[in-house]
Scaffold this active site. Structure first.
Site, short mmCIF file in Angstrom:
data_model
loop_
_atom_site.label_atom_id
_atom_site.label_comp_id
_atom_site.label_asym_id
_atom_site.label_seq_id
_atom_site.Cartn_x
_atom_site.Cartn_y
_atom_site.Cartn_z
N GLY A 13 -22.70 2.70 26.36
CA GLY A 13 -23.42 3.18 25.17
C GLY A 13 -23.17 4.68 24.97
CB ALA A 15 -26.43 7.62 27.82
CG PHE A 119 -37.56 10.16 11.63
CD1 PHE A 119 -36.90 9.80 10.47
CD2 PHE A 119 -37.35 9.38 12.78
CE1 PHE A 119 -36.05 8.71 10.44
CE2 PHE A 119 -36.49 8.29 12.75
CZ PHE A 119 -35.85 7.95 11.60
CD GLN A 232 -41.35 4.48 20.16
OE1 GLN A 232 -40.14 4.53 19.94
NE2 GLN A 232 -42.13 5.54 20.09
CG HIS A 234 -40.22 0.78 15.21
ND1 HIS A 234 -40.60 0.69 13.90
CD2 HIS A 234 -39.32 1.79 15.27
CE1 HIS A 234 -39.95 1.61 13.20
NE2 HIS A 234 -39.17 2.29 14.00
CG LEU A 244 -35.93 -0.79 13.57
CD1 LEU A 244 -37.28 -0.67 14.24
CD2 LEU A 244 -35.00 0.29 14.11
CB THR A 246 -34.81 2.75 10.00
OG1 THR A 246 -34.96 4.12 10.39
CG2 THR A 246 -34.48 2.73 8.51
CD GLU A 247 -40.55 7.22 12.62
OE1 GLU A 247 -40.69 6.49 13.63
OE2 GLU A 247 -40.74 8.44 12.66
NE ARG A 278 -40.40 5.39 15.81
CZ ARG A 278 -39.12 5.33 16.12
NH1 ARG A 278 -38.77 4.93 17.33
NH2 ARG A 278 -38.21 5.64 15.25
CG HIS A 343 -38.12 0.47 18.77
ND1 HIS A 343 -37.04 -0.17 18.21
CD2 HIS A 343 -37.91 1.79 18.58
CE1 HIS A 343 -36.20 0.74 17.70
NE2 HIS A 343 -36.70 1.93 17.92
NE ARG A 378 -37.46 6.45 21.26
CZ ARG A 378 -36.85 6.23 20.09
NH1 ARG A 378 -36.37 7.22 19.39
NH2 ARG A 378 -36.75 5.01 19.62
CG LEU A 384 -29.69 7.65 18.08
CD1 LEU A 384 -29.33 7.68 16.60
CD2 LEU A 384 -28.62 6.87 18.85
#
Ligand SMILES: Cc1cc2nc3c(=O)[nH]c(=O)nc-3n(C[C@H](O)[C@H](O)[C@H](O)COP(=O)(O)OP(=O)(O)OC[C@H]3O[C@@H](n4cnc5c(N)ncnc54)[C@H](O)[C@@H]3O)c2cc1C
Length: 568
Positions: A13, A15, A119, A232, A234, A244, A246-247, A278, A343, A378, A384
């Protein structure tokens, strides 16, 4: 034969690739070993954006890394380690520009600068985005970069065993899904970047491979997990499938409404409304549903109809398509039925801000780690960022480690791990049990959803612990019916379930242990935050298959912001 490399990264991924790129650029012998092809990592699903205090938005032109850091610490309900948060926010802008130079086509303001949207929990609009496909585009840019540098990547490998000796990590063992063979890899440094564990819940936004096996593997090898009770949920996932939304939909101005048509967030966060963090929005929605103001006892509405077609098509094209495909509803004309869903994993493998774990040579970055920048909750757009920052930080640290530490040359410990892995797999394939892997997985996921969700209490959590104990006993009698060597997904699921049971147990044990409410962890029997007793991280140590984890405490790093009451 055992392959040998200086540095093995488990997981492809954002990371994992970030760490591998950094090490490759420094001339290290690195190998990425991943379950999926990199671009099929969950990072690709990220929609809404990535935070950085660029100050490009007119409302946030005087944004600074300190303001970003404070929002993050407050969002974390003061459980994040502030030294790690400071590092993440200082590195945010350079990482965004680097990603831009590597080819990420960020959305733009009219003056050509990178656009930023509001956000939740942020004082200013500071979320950079590429429409609502941010993760997809970052992942592709990183993958191209890795290919260009010649980073070797192998995939279709389920890594499930860590090799170590008393002193340090020595390698890993993987099941090659294509051939069905076990493969051992010796390495002087290993980075775990296997992402979150969302699939231990039945109602998750996460991809099918997010089982948490990578975390469980190091936990079983004696490395502690941290803050596992903080999960978390969502606020806005599609009813039924939990895909999802998105926010960013609320960031672009979307409303939440109950069945009376009320924008109910005014009761819960009068100032921030839909853009509260959230944990607060998810609890508000669930409260509305439980008190009878939801639709069909299951969902509320995410209403974007007032935004207009052009705005939606430009900023949120992917979620529009998802809602059409999964529910047949076009958000341009009709509100979307949504409910909270699992989430993100705030907890993970315990690590410091350099991504070092307590085991020498073992590093971890991304969602599977807990360097702790998110604490108890978070903020959207910070994950990300975490993967982009700490992947690179970790890669750098590994290079330093390799340059200053001699190789271990302990091939025997890797051979031993390979032998143990072989007997584990043989046992699963040849045993004459009567338990079904898919049935056990389903029972685990359902009880996590029902009783370790947004609102928790002692009685429910004890039931979850008892159920997990029962499932762990039944796991001993699992029978893998499929005997094929090639792509034996039943075997893959059986190995993964062992990890899922361990992860679920740490979540429930942590939730039972933490007799307070903080961030995403809400106990109806202890509804207040209790700094006197619980302003500390929880560390989970594996004892044995038949026992729950041992829980210890670890101090929170506070550099400049003392805990205060959290209001929005
Ligand atoms: C639907 C969705 C939308 C999101 N949107 C946003 C957003 O807009 N902004 C934001 O900040 N965050 C967002 N997030 C969170 C964020 O995307 C993730 O936390 C982050 O991308 C995780 O990156 P990672 O590199 O740690 O792990 P991942 O991207 O999950 O990668 C894990 C890698 O490890 C491999 N792997 C896993 N297990 C094994 C194993 N046992 N052996 C070998 N390999 C293994 C996988 O194949 C994969 O390559 C979103 C998450 C979801 C689910």
């Amino acid at each position: 034969m055992i392959q040998k490399h200086q540095f093995i990264v488990v997981g492809g991924g954002i990371a994992g690739l970030g760490a591998a790129i950094e090490a490759k650029e420094a001339g290290m012998d690195v190998l990425v070993v991943s379950l999926t092809h990199p671009v099929r990592s969950h990072s690709t699903c990220a929609q809404g954006g990535i935070n950085a205090p660029l100050g490009n938005h007119p409302e946030g032109h005087d944004d600074t890394w300190e303001k970003h850091a404070y929002d993050t610490v407050k969002g974390s309900d003061f459980l994040a380690d502030q030294d790690a948060v400071e590092l993440m926010c200082q590195e945010a802008a350079p990482r965004i520009y680097e990603l831009e130079h590597w080819g990420v086509p960020f959305s733009r303001f009219d003056d050509g600068r990178i656009a930023q949207r509001p956000f939740g929990g942020a004082a200013f609009p500071r979320t950079c985005y590429a429409a609502d496909k941010t993760g997809h585009l970052i992942m592709h840019a990183l993958y191209q970069r890795a290919v260009k540098l010649g980073v070797p990547i192998i995939y279709d490998r389920l890594v499930f065993k860590l090799a170590r000796n008393d002193e340090r990590v020595t390698g890993i063992v993987a099941l090659n899904l294509i051939t069905g063979d076990l493969e051992a890899y010796e390495a002087d440094a290993v980075m775990i970047a296997t992402g979150g564990y969302g699939r231990v819940y039945a109602n998750t936004t996460n991809s099918i491979n997010n089982t948490g096996l990578g975390m469980a593997m190091v936990y079983k090898a004696g490395v502690p997990l941290q803050d596992m009770e903080f999960v978390q949920f969502h606020p806005t996932t599609l009813v039924g499938t939990n895909v999802l939304m998105t926010e960013g939909a609320r960031g672009e101005g979307g409303y939440l409404r109950n069945k009376l048509g009320e924008r109910f967030m005014k009761k819960y966060a009068p100032e921030k409304m839909e853009l509260a963090p959230r944990d607060i929005v998810a609890r508000a929605i669930w409260t509305e549903i439980m008190e009878g103001r939801g639709f069909e006892g299951q969902y509320v509405h995410l209403d974007l109809t007032h935004l207009g077609k052009d705005h939606i098509m430009e900023r949120l094209p992917q979620i529009r398509e998802l809602a059409i495909n999964f529910l047949g509803i076009d958000m341009i004309h009709d509100p979307i039925p949504i409910q909270p869903g699992q989430h993100y994993s705030m907890g993970g493998i315990a690590a410091n801000k350099h991504t070092e774990t307590p085991l020498k040579g073992l590093f971890t970055a991304g969602e599977c780690s807990c360097v702790s920048v998110h604490g108890a909750n978070r903020l959207g757009g910070n994950s990300l960022l975490e993967t982009a920052v700490f992947g690179k930080v970790g890669g750098k640290k590994v290079v330093e480690f390799l340059q200053s530490t001699s190789p271990h040359n302990d091939t025997a410990s890797v051979e031993k791990a390979l032998e143990e892995a072989k007997s584990q797999v043989d046992h699963l394939l040849t045993k004459d049990g009567d338990e079904d892997v898919f049935e056990l997985t389903k029972e685990l996921r359902e009880i996590m959803k029902a009783k370790t969700f947004v609102f928790r209490n002692e009685k429910d959590l004890q039931e979850v612990m008892d159920k997990i104990h029962e499932l762990k006993q039944r796991y001993k009698n699992i029978r893998v019916k499929t005997k094929d060597k090639h792509y034996n997904l039943e075997l893959e699921r059986a190995i993964s379930l062992e990890g899922m049971l361990l992860i679920a147990e740490t979540i429930a044990a942590g939730a039972l242990y933490r007799k307070e409410s903080r961030g995403a962890h809400f106990r109806t029997d202890y509804p207040e935050r209790d700094d006197e007793k619980f302003l500390h991280h929880s560390l989970f140590y594996y004892k044995s298959w038949d026992e729950p984890p041992e829980i210890k405490q670890k101090e929170v790093v506070i550099t400049r912001w003392q805990p205060v009451e959290r209001k929005y």
